[in-house]
Design a protein around this motif. Structure first.
Motif, mmCIF file in Angstrom:
data_model
loop_
_atom_site.group_PDB
_atom_site.id
_atom_site.type_symbol
_atom_site.label_atom_id
_atom_site.label_comp_id
_atom_site.label_asym_id
_atom_site.label_seq_id
_atom_site.Cartn_x
_atom_site.Cartn_y
_atom_site.Cartn_z
ATOM 1 N N GLY A 2 66.518 72.378 11.640
ATOM 2 C CA GLY A 2 67.033 71.159 10.998
ATOM 3 C C GLY A 2 67.066 70.684 9.870
ATOM 4 N N ALA A 3 67.284 71.734 9.077
ATOM 5 C CA ALA A 3 67.282 71.867 7.797
ATOM 6 C C ALA A 3 68.835 71.232 7.048
ATOM 7 C CB ALA A 3 67.286 73.295 7.066
ATOM 8 N N GLY A 4 68.558 70.333 6.296
ATOM 9 C CA GLY A 4 69.732 69.496 5.813
ATOM 10 C C GLY A 4 70.096 70.249 4.473
ATOM 11 N N PRO A 5 71.121 69.623 3.960
ATOM 12 C CA PRO A 5 71.604 70.006 2.685
ATOM 13 C C PRO A 5 70.563 70.308 1.535
ATOM 14 C CG PRO A 5 73.092 68.488 3.298
ATOM 15 C CD PRO A 5 72.274 68.494 4.415
ATOM 16 N N ALA A 6 69.652 69.216 1.385
ATOM 17 C CA ALA A 6 68.896 69.304 0.342
ATOM 18 C C ALA A 6 67.434 70.012 0.432
ATOM 19 C CB ALA A 6 68.359 67.709 0.013
#
Ligand code: ASP
Length: 580
Positions: free
Chosen positions: A380-384
């Motif tokens: 669940g790692a987003g772009p930031a």
């Protein structure tokens, strides 16, 4: 001289009154022609103004920490002179008489300023340290907590019963403090590591519900914040179940939190030990930080990344967690993170992040873009965000990542000091294997009952048996622990045996207790809360030494009293103790 008021209670409503204050000189300010004295007691500080020339001459001799009596009249301060920081800031006392009750040596550190003083100095002169507002506030809050505990348990039908200090060893996993018997040379009492056996006996005695604010003594290698003697809120309940214990304890925590204007919303979360380790790498997770550890073996199981794949093939797994907003980390930050993980015991640390449509990772070449992309997705790692991963045996990997998670949480200020996250950790393993000694040791203490569903594996597979034990955790601190007990003497004998105690040994150590179990023991259970730790949390202190009036150093020494110390040889002869 009898005091009419404390130094913390006069206000503009008292203007015109003649009063007598007794206390310590906190500060002296001589403005030439008029002098101001701040007089202090536990309740506060009151300003005294000296205008009379003769009195002024007396007042000039006063120094901080002299003990004085002041007779005077309450006056309103001028608008500009009001001190909003002081409870008594609206008034001052015009002195008519100043009596010196005692002088004082110059203290080794100022009482009237919050200057940094070495802990050694503070402990050596603890009586002066205790005069300072911070410790006074801590002692007051500790009193309130203890008082709230007593009131609550009284309301719940508990009896406060004292148990002996000179007694027989109670195993809680530490060394005993021993006291030689003079009248029975060669024999020793042990100071209780906890009142455990006595409180269980009180249940056998039919007293139904017991509590005590009890001193416990454990001679252990002192880790950072341990004390050789410490205080537990100890309790035991007949016919207890886990739910009953939780139902009784949770509102108590609510009362304690109310002392600092907070609450403890019920019910507390519950988490099995195995889940706590898998998700937080700890049996006392700090839930404030988020950043759960995720199982990430899946994408790596068939990848070309041999380090991770072989860890999985040999029965381990890949775990990782997401640091929100950390995609911004520089190369140097990332290198530091990897070094930190290695220092914590990881074989290595892999990082991964999105980067403008593509992905970056320290294992990009080895694992391939697809695998890294999937790992980022599952985690669940987003772009930031930044994902960090490690591989190896399950428990060890989880623990290392768990420690790294906490370090990161501290650095990133994710541990909000104004949030309080209570949690019950349940279903602990019953035993742990001591590799050095090649034997099983209890995780909690030897009186803890196994889960009914697991009990039939006690002999065949003790390592898989879970205990009816529970810990109360608050913000990553274990603040209490307890269990439902064994009430069947046959089961108790079996557990002693599994712990490697022969029948004779068990009889010599706990014979009285096993006997007692045979006389109609009700099912029972209980818990002990660490009053020092809880008070420290309420006071916002890091160390329990700040909430104990007379603590010992990390080397178990009382610097003020000078204990331990050598004793008169005559005493040793009487005790038949030789020191060499
Ligand atoms: N005696 C235990 C301890 O000191 C607490 C309990 O099991 O009630 O940790």
């Amino acid at each position: 001289m009898a005091r009419t008021h404390t130094c913390g209670e006069l206000s503009s409503a008292d203007v015109g009154k003649s009063v007598v204050l007794l206390g310590w000189v906190h500060r002296v300010r001589d403005l030439g022609g008029v002098m101001f004295l701040d007089v202090r007691d536990r309740h506060g500080i009151t300003q005294v103004v000296v205008r009379d020339v003769q009195l002024e001459n007396r007042a000039k001799r006063l120094r901080p920490e002299f003990v004085v009596g002041i007779v005077g009249t309450v006056e309103a301060r001028g608008k500009d002179a009001i001190n909003p920081k002081l409870k008594t800031g609206e008034i001052e006392i015009a002195a008519r008489e100043i009596r010196l009750l005692n002088d004082a040596r110059v203290p080794p550190f100022p009482i009237n300023e919050d200057t940094a003083v070495s802990e050694e100095m503070r402990l050596r002169y603890r009586y002066l340290d205790l005069r300072r507002p911070r410790l006074q506030q801590n002692m007051i809050l500790r009193h309130k907590a203890a008082f709230a505990v007593r009131k609550y348990f009284d309301e719940q039908g508990f009896l406060e019963i004292e148990t002996p200090i000179l007694t027989k060893s109670t195993p809680e996993g530490a060394r005993d403090y021993l006291v030689p018997s003079r009248v029975r040379p060669g024999e020793f009492f042990a100071l209780p590591q906890s009142p455990q056996i006595f409180k269980q006996i009180l249940m056998i005695s039919g007293l139904d519900r017991y509590f005590q604010i009890a001193k416990c003594f454990r001679d252990e290698d002192l880790r950072a914040d341990r004390q050789p003697e410490f205080t537990q809120v100890d309790l035991e309940i007949s016919f207890a179940t886990e739910n009953l214990v939780f139902e009784i304890l949770e509102p108590l925590m609510g009362r304690l939190m109310a002392l600092i204007g907070r609450d403890a919303p019920r019910p507390f979360r519950r988490m099995a030990y195995a889940d706590a380790v898998a998700s937080y790498g700890s049996d006392k997770p700090d839930l404030r930080a988020g950043m759960e550890l995720k199982a990430l073996s899946d994408p790596f199981a068939t990848s070309n990344f041999s380090v991770f794949r072989s860890a999985i093939e040999s029965g381990g797994d890949v775990r990782g967690f997401v640091i929100r907003g950390a995609a911004r980390y520089s190369r140097k930050d990332l290198d530091n993170l990897v070094d930190e993980a290695k220092q914590l015991g990881a074989g290595g640390l892999v990082w991964a992040r999105h980067a403008e449509g593509a992905v970056q990772s320290s294992a990009l070449k080895a694992a391939g873009e697809d695998v890294i992309r999937r790992a980022l997705e599952i985690a669940g790692a987003g772009p930031a965000d930044l994902l960090v991963l490690a591989a190896g045996p399950h428990a060890a990997t989880a623990r290392t990542l768990g420690q790294l998670r906490l370090n990161v949480a501290k650095r990133e200020n994710l541990l909000d000091p104004n949030r309080y996250e209570f949690l019950w950790v349940v279903d602990f393993p019953m035993f742990e294997w001591l590799e050095d000694e090649k034997r099983w040791e209890f995780m909690h203490h030897p009186f803890t009952a196994p889960l009914e569903s697991d009990a039939d594996r006690l002999e065949s597979d003790p390592g898989s048996v879970r205990a009816r034990a529970y810990d109360m955790v608050l913000n990553g601190s274990e603040i209490g622990g307890g269990s439902i007990r064994i009430h069947d003497q046959r089961l108790q004998r079996l557990v002693f045996k599994l712990l490697g105690m022969s029948d004779e040994e068990a009889k010599a150590r706990f014979g009285f207790f096993v006997d007692a179990l045979e006389f109609g023991t009700p099912p029972h259970g209980g818990i002990a809360l660490g009053l020092d730790r809880i008070t420290a949390i309420l006071c916002g202190e890091q160390s329990i030494r700040e909430v104990i009036a007379f603590p010992k150093t990390a080397q178990a020494v009382d610097l003020m009293a000078g204990a331990p110390s050598t004793v008169d040889p005559k005493q040793l002869r009487e005790l038949r103790v030789r020191t060499e």
